[in-house]
Design an enzyme around this catalytic site. Structure first.
Site, PDB file in Angstrom:
ATOM      1  N   THR A 133       0.405  -6.777   1.392  1.00  0.00           N
ATOM      2  CA  THR A 133       1.201  -6.616   2.619  1.00  0.00           C
ATOM      3  C   THR A 133       0.905  -7.709   3.645  1.00  0.00           C
ATOM      4  O   THR A 133      -0.209  -8.257   3.683  1.00  0.00           O
ATOM      5  CB  THR A 133       0.884  -5.233   3.238  1.00  0.00           C
ATOM      6  N   ASP A 134       1.870  -7.948   4.528  1.00  0.00           N
ATOM      7  CA  ASP A 134       1.645  -8.889   5.631  1.00  0.00           C
ATOM      8  C   ASP A 134       0.673  -8.315   6.666  1.00  0.00           C
ATOM      9  O   ASP A 134       0.166  -9.042   7.514  1.00  0.00           O
ATOM     10  CB  ASP A 134       2.973  -9.284   6.303  1.00  0.00           C
ATOM     11  N   GLU A 135       0.409  -6.998   6.591  1.00  0.00           N
ATOM     12  CA  GLU A 135      -0.473  -6.385   7.603  1.00  0.00           C
ATOM     13  C   GLU A 135      -1.895  -6.922   7.519  1.00  0.00           C
ATOM     14  O   GLU A 135      -2.661  -6.773   8.469  1.00  0.00           O
ATOM     15  CB  GLU A 135      -0.487  -4.862   7.459  1.00  0.00           C
ATOM     16  N   TYR A 159      -5.547   1.150   6.746  1.00  0.00           N
ATOM     17  CA  TYR A 159      -4.673   0.771   5.623  1.00  0.00           C
ATOM     18  C   TYR A 159      -4.738  -0.733   5.393  1.00  0.00           C
ATOM     19  O   TYR A 159      -4.969  -1.206   4.272  1.00  0.00           O
ATOM     20  CB  TYR A 159      -3.226   1.197   5.903  1.00  0.00           C
ATOM     21  N   LYS A 163      -6.142  -2.903   2.145  1.00  0.00           N
ATOM     22  CA  LYS A 163      -5.335  -3.853   1.372  1.00  0.00           C
ATOM     23  C   LYS A 163      -5.992  -5.248   1.410  1.00  0.00           C
ATOM     24  O   LYS A 163      -5.990  -5.967   0.416  1.00  0.00           O
ATOM     25  CB  LYS A 163      -3.909  -3.932   1.924  1.00  0.00           C
TER      26      LYS A 163
HETATM   27  P1  NAD Z   1       4.529   4.425  -1.799  1.00  0.00           P
HETATM   28  O1  NAD Z   1       3.515   5.135  -0.974  1.00  0.00           O
HETATM   29  O2  NAD Z   1       5.962   4.807  -1.694  1.00  0.00           O
HETATM   30  O3  NAD Z   1       4.141   4.551  -3.341  1.00  0.00           O
HETATM   31  C1  NAD Z   1       2.832   4.412  -3.798  1.00  0.00           C
HETATM   32  C2  NAD Z   1       2.730   5.034  -5.189  1.00  0.00           C
HETATM   33  O4  NAD Z   1       1.375   4.879  -5.643  1.00  0.00           O
HETATM   34  C3  NAD Z   1       3.052   6.549  -5.190  1.00  0.00           C
HETATM   35  O5  NAD Z   1       3.955   6.848  -6.227  1.00  0.00           O
HETATM   36  C4  NAD Z   1       1.689   7.190  -5.452  1.00  0.00           C
HETATM   37  O6  NAD Z   1       1.767   8.406  -6.191  1.00  0.00           O
HETATM   38  C5  NAD Z   1       0.975   6.094  -6.251  1.00  0.00           C
HETATM   39  N1  NAD Z   1      -0.491   6.229  -6.155  1.00  0.00           N
HETATM   40  C6  NAD Z   1      -1.220   6.455  -5.033  1.00  0.00           C
HETATM   41  N2  NAD Z   1      -2.526   6.553  -5.351  1.00  0.00           N
HETATM   42  C7  NAD Z   1      -2.609   6.368  -6.696  1.00  0.00           C
HETATM   43  C8  NAD Z   1      -3.702   6.335  -7.605  1.00  0.00           C
HETATM   44  N3  NAD Z   1      -4.973   6.517  -7.216  1.00  0.00           N
HETATM   45  N4  NAD Z   1      -3.430   6.121  -8.915  1.00  0.00           N
HETATM   46  C9  NAD Z   1      -2.151   5.937  -9.334  1.00  0.00           C
HETATM   47  N5  NAD Z   1      -1.088   5.973  -8.523  1.00  0.00           N
HETATM   48  C10 NAD Z   1      -1.318   6.177  -7.206  1.00  0.00           C
HETATM   49  O7  NAD Z   1       4.334   2.886  -1.493  1.00  0.00           O
HETATM   50  P2  NAD Z   1       5.399   1.701  -1.506  1.00  0.00           P
HETATM   51  O8  NAD Z   1       6.018   1.605  -0.171  1.00  0.00           O
HETATM   52  O9  NAD Z   1       6.234   1.826  -2.718  1.00  0.00           O
HETATM   53  O10 NAD Z   1       4.406   0.455  -1.650  1.00  0.00           O
HETATM   54  C11 NAD Z   1       4.064  -0.054  -2.928  1.00  0.00           C
HETATM   55  C12 NAD Z   1       3.051  -1.183  -2.737  1.00  0.00           C
HETATM   56  O11 NAD Z   1       3.614  -2.195  -1.914  1.00  0.00           O
HETATM   57  C13 NAD Z   1       1.765  -0.755  -2.047  1.00  0.00           C
HETATM   58  O12 NAD Z   1       0.706  -1.440  -2.654  1.00  0.00           O
HETATM   59  C14 NAD Z   1       1.942  -1.193  -0.600  1.00  0.00           C
HETATM   60  O13 NAD Z   1       0.690  -1.477  -0.021  1.00  0.00           O
HETATM   61  C15 NAD Z   1       2.760  -2.448  -0.811  1.00  0.00           C
HETATM   62  N6  NAD Z   1       3.638  -2.782   0.328  1.00  0.00           N
HETATM   63  C16 NAD Z   1       4.589  -1.913   0.769  1.00  0.00           C
HETATM   64  C17 NAD Z   1       5.442  -2.275   1.816  1.00  0.00           C
HETATM   65  C18 NAD Z   1       6.508  -1.362   2.346  1.00  0.00           C
HETATM   66  O14 NAD Z   1       7.157  -1.714   3.339  1.00  0.00           O
HETATM   67  N7  NAD Z   1       6.759  -0.227   1.739  1.00  0.00           N
HETATM   68  C19 NAD Z   1       5.299  -3.535   2.409  1.00  0.00           C
HETATM   69  C20 NAD Z   1       4.260  -4.361   1.977  1.00  0.00           C
HETATM   70  C21 NAD Z   1       3.469  -4.000   0.907  1.00  0.00           C
HETATM   71  O1  DAU Z   2       4.463  -4.717   6.955  1.00  0.00           O
HETATM   72  C1  DAU Z   2       4.341  -4.106   5.708  1.00  0.00           C
HETATM   73  C2  DAU Z   2       3.976  -2.661   5.872  1.00  0.00           C
HETATM   74  O2  DAU Z   2       5.135  -1.999   6.364  1.00  0.00           O
HETATM   75  C3  DAU Z   2       3.503  -2.009   4.582  1.00  0.00           C
HETATM   76  O3  DAU Z   2       2.323  -2.625   4.160  1.00  0.00           O
HETATM   77  C4  DAU Z   2       3.276  -0.512   4.770  1.00  0.00           C
HETATM   78  O4  DAU Z   2       2.956   0.083   3.530  1.00  0.00           O
HETATM   79  C5  DAU Z   2       4.557   0.092   5.308  1.00  0.00           C
HETATM   80  O5  DAU Z   2       4.357   1.465   5.560  1.00  0.00           O
HETATM   81  C6  DAU Z   2       4.996  -0.627   6.578  1.00  0.00           C
HETATM   82  O6  DAU Z   2       4.056  -0.387   7.653  1.00  0.00           O
HETATM   83  P1  DAU Z   2       4.546  -0.095   9.151  1.00  0.00           P
HETATM   84  O7  DAU Z   2       3.467   0.605   9.857  1.00  0.00           O
HETATM   85  O8  DAU Z   2       5.111  -1.310   9.768  1.00  0.00           O
HETATM   86  O9  DAU Z   2       5.785   0.898   8.804  1.00  0.00           O
HETATM   87  P2  DAU Z   2       6.275   2.250   9.489  1.00  0.00           P
HETATM   88  O10 DAU Z   2       7.596   2.595   8.868  1.00  0.00           O
HETATM   89  O11 DAU Z   2       5.231   3.307   9.514  1.00  0.00           O
HETATM   90  O12 DAU Z   2       6.534   1.800  11.002  1.00  0.00           O
HETATM   91  C7  DAU Z   2       7.436   0.744  11.311  1.00  0.00           C
HETATM   92  C8  DAU Z   2       7.404   0.553  12.822  1.00  0.00           C
HETATM   93  O13 DAU Z   2       7.978   1.707  13.438  1.00  0.00           O
HETATM   94  C9  DAU Z   2       6.018   0.436  13.409  1.00  0.00           C
HETATM   95  O14 DAU Z   2       6.059  -0.455  14.509  1.00  0.00           O
HETATM   96  C10 DAU Z   2       5.687   1.844  13.898  1.00  0.00           C
HETATM   97  C11 DAU Z   2       7.046   2.356  14.309  1.00  0.00           C
HETATM   98  N1  DAU Z   2       7.246   3.823  14.166  1.00  0.00           N
HETATM   99  C12 DAU Z   2       6.988   4.392  12.957  1.00  0.00           C
HETATM  100  C13 DAU Z   2       7.183   5.751  12.773  1.00  0.00           C
HETATM  101  C14 DAU Z   2       6.883   6.393  11.430  1.00  0.00           C
HETATM  102  C15 DAU Z   2       7.739   4.562  15.234  1.00  0.00           C
HETATM  103  O15 DAU Z   2       8.004   4.032  16.318  1.00  0.00           O
HETATM  104  N2  DAU Z   2       7.921   5.913  15.044  1.00  0.00           N
HETATM  105  C16 DAU Z   2       7.651   6.533  13.870  1.00  0.00           C
HETATM  106  O16 DAU Z   2       7.822   7.781  13.779  1.00  0.00           O
END
Ligand code: NAD
Ligand code: DAU
Length: 374
Positions: A133-135, A159, A163
């Protein structure tokens, strides 16, 4: 033909990647491992499991014996590692699971891959893609240049720290043991099958149910929105064409602040209800069900997330220059399609938001107080 393991394949990005990979590489053997946490759902994979287009193993990536068995049985030459605990707010409430899965789980998987590829002489043809992630880069101020692959690591949430630790482990396995691994760091994904704990689906579903739309702080925080289909295409490009040991940033080029994102969701729903009177009968609690009313009336500014990163933005020049890959889904059309998807998939989100999800909503939002709107 490859044999590929996708970890976390029942999660949001994982499900989308499984479908994209199946379409792009129909002859490959594709195995999904997922622990089926609260974030997982296999509904979209059922038909692929039933017709044996994919093999699904319910299991935890920390289970070293299971990982070893899967590698022995399927002789993977590709690993796309997505399994993780992924929600920042949950990491603030309870960080332990993030260290367990994101750090120790990644270690267990790296070890299984290394052992298998060493004993099968596959280190020169196998590839391990770690999806991050970019985080990990921390937070940008408004005028700062976007994150590049050489930006320093400055994680601010448990988190992001977990990562970051996993990225460092991957890097160390490349440098120390010659594991053929690559890392991608991407921005915020959105699109079909995203869990309703995340901003965009949460706001869509709350609006449909006539519940408050809780924007943290003053809503000025900025994210760089990446459509999940763009992300999956980029992942497939990196795993095949990227240079081993390298990191590639993936971004959507769509910086928007949270106020604008939530406002646009409201406007999109208002227009959809105005155009289709049947929606009012299906979602009578939505303000847009009454003529002349807007979902915007549900917006509430609430107590901020602790350590809330102000801005993320990705410089994806390396991906474009080296691999010729550009993410090009424009945010406004991607968001409209996403709103439409949630309108059409009510059964899916009703199932996901039943039971334990309600406890999470109480825990995360119950003690947040309203703050002044900007
Ligand atoms: P998600 O939470 O929707 O899915 C994660 C999956 O991993 C789930 O199906 C969960 O059951 C599985 N999991 C969790 N713990 C596990 C374990 N111990 N063993 C096996 N499986 C397990 O997440 P996502 O949004 O699909 O993200 C996928 C990947 O991309 C993650 O690594 C996340 O850090 C990264 N990522 C996500 C975003 C985003 O915006 N969603 C952005 C940047 C990076
Ligand atoms: O940048 C990549 C990341 O993006 C991933 O690594 C994470 O897995 C993914 O969850 C996401 O993280 P964020 O914290 O940016 O996503 P989230 O959807 O939780 O929040 C997006 C923005 O919205 C953030 O600034 C917080 C804000 N927010 C979120 C929720 C859930 C609100 O204002 N209200 C809310 O209820």
């Amino acid at each position: 033909m490859q044999s590929i393991l996708i970890t976390g394949g029942a999660g949001f990005i994982g499900q989308n990647l499984v479908h994209a990979w199946r379409m792009a590489h129909p002859a490959d053997r594709l195995v999904v491992v997922d622990a089926m946490t609260y974030a997982a759902n296999v509904r979209s994979l059922q038909s692929l499991i039933a017709d044996k287009s994919i093999l699904f193993a319910k299991g935890d990536i920390r289970d070293a014996a299971l990982m070893r068995r899967l590698f022995e049985e399927h002789r993977f030459t590709r690993v796309a590692h997505l399994a993780a605990e992924s929600h920042v707010d949950r990491s603030i409430a309870d960080p332990e699971a993030f260290l367990q899965t994101n750090v120790l789980g990644t270690f267990s998987l790296l070890k299984a891959a290394l052992d298998s590829w060493r004993s099968n002489d596959a280190l020169d043809r196998a590839r391990f893609l770690h999806v991050s992630t970019d985080e990990v880069y921390g937070s940008l101020a408004s005028g700062d240049p976007a994150f590049s692959e050489s930006s320093p690591y400055r994680p601010n949430s448990p988190y992001a720290a977990s990562k970051a630790a996993s990225d460092h482990l991957v890097r160390s396995f490349v440098a120390t043991y010659g594991l053929p691994a690559l890392i991608t760091n991407c921005s915020n994904n959105y699109g079909p099958y995203q869990h309703p704990e995340k901003l965009i689906p949460l706001m869509i579903i709350h609006a449909l149910e006539g519940k408050p739309l809780p924007i943290y702080g003053d809503g000025s925080n900025i994210r760089d929105w990446l459509h999940v289909s763009d992300h999956c295409e980029a992942l497939m490009s990196v795993i095949e064409k990227g240079r081993v040991g390298e990191t590639y940033n993936i971004g959507g080029g769509n910086e928007r602040n949270n106020r604008d994102v939530v406002g646009r969701i409201c406007d999109t729903l208002d227009s959809a209800f105005a155009a289709d009177p049947r929606l009012a009968a299906r979602f009578p609690s939505c303000p847009a069900a009454a003529a002349g009313h807007s979902c915007r009336s549900l917006i509430r500014y609430v107590t901020d997330r602790p350590g809330h990163d102000h801005r993320y933005a990705i410089d994806a020049t390396k991906l474009a220059d080296e691999l010729g890959h550009r993410c090009d889904v424009d945010f406004e059309s991607g968001l409209s399609q996403t709103v439409r998807w949630y309108l059409d998939q009510e059964d899916w989100w009703r199932e996901v938001t039943s039971g334990a999800y309600r406890d999470w909503i109480d825990k995360n939002y119950g003690s947040r107080t309203a703050v002044n709107a900007i």
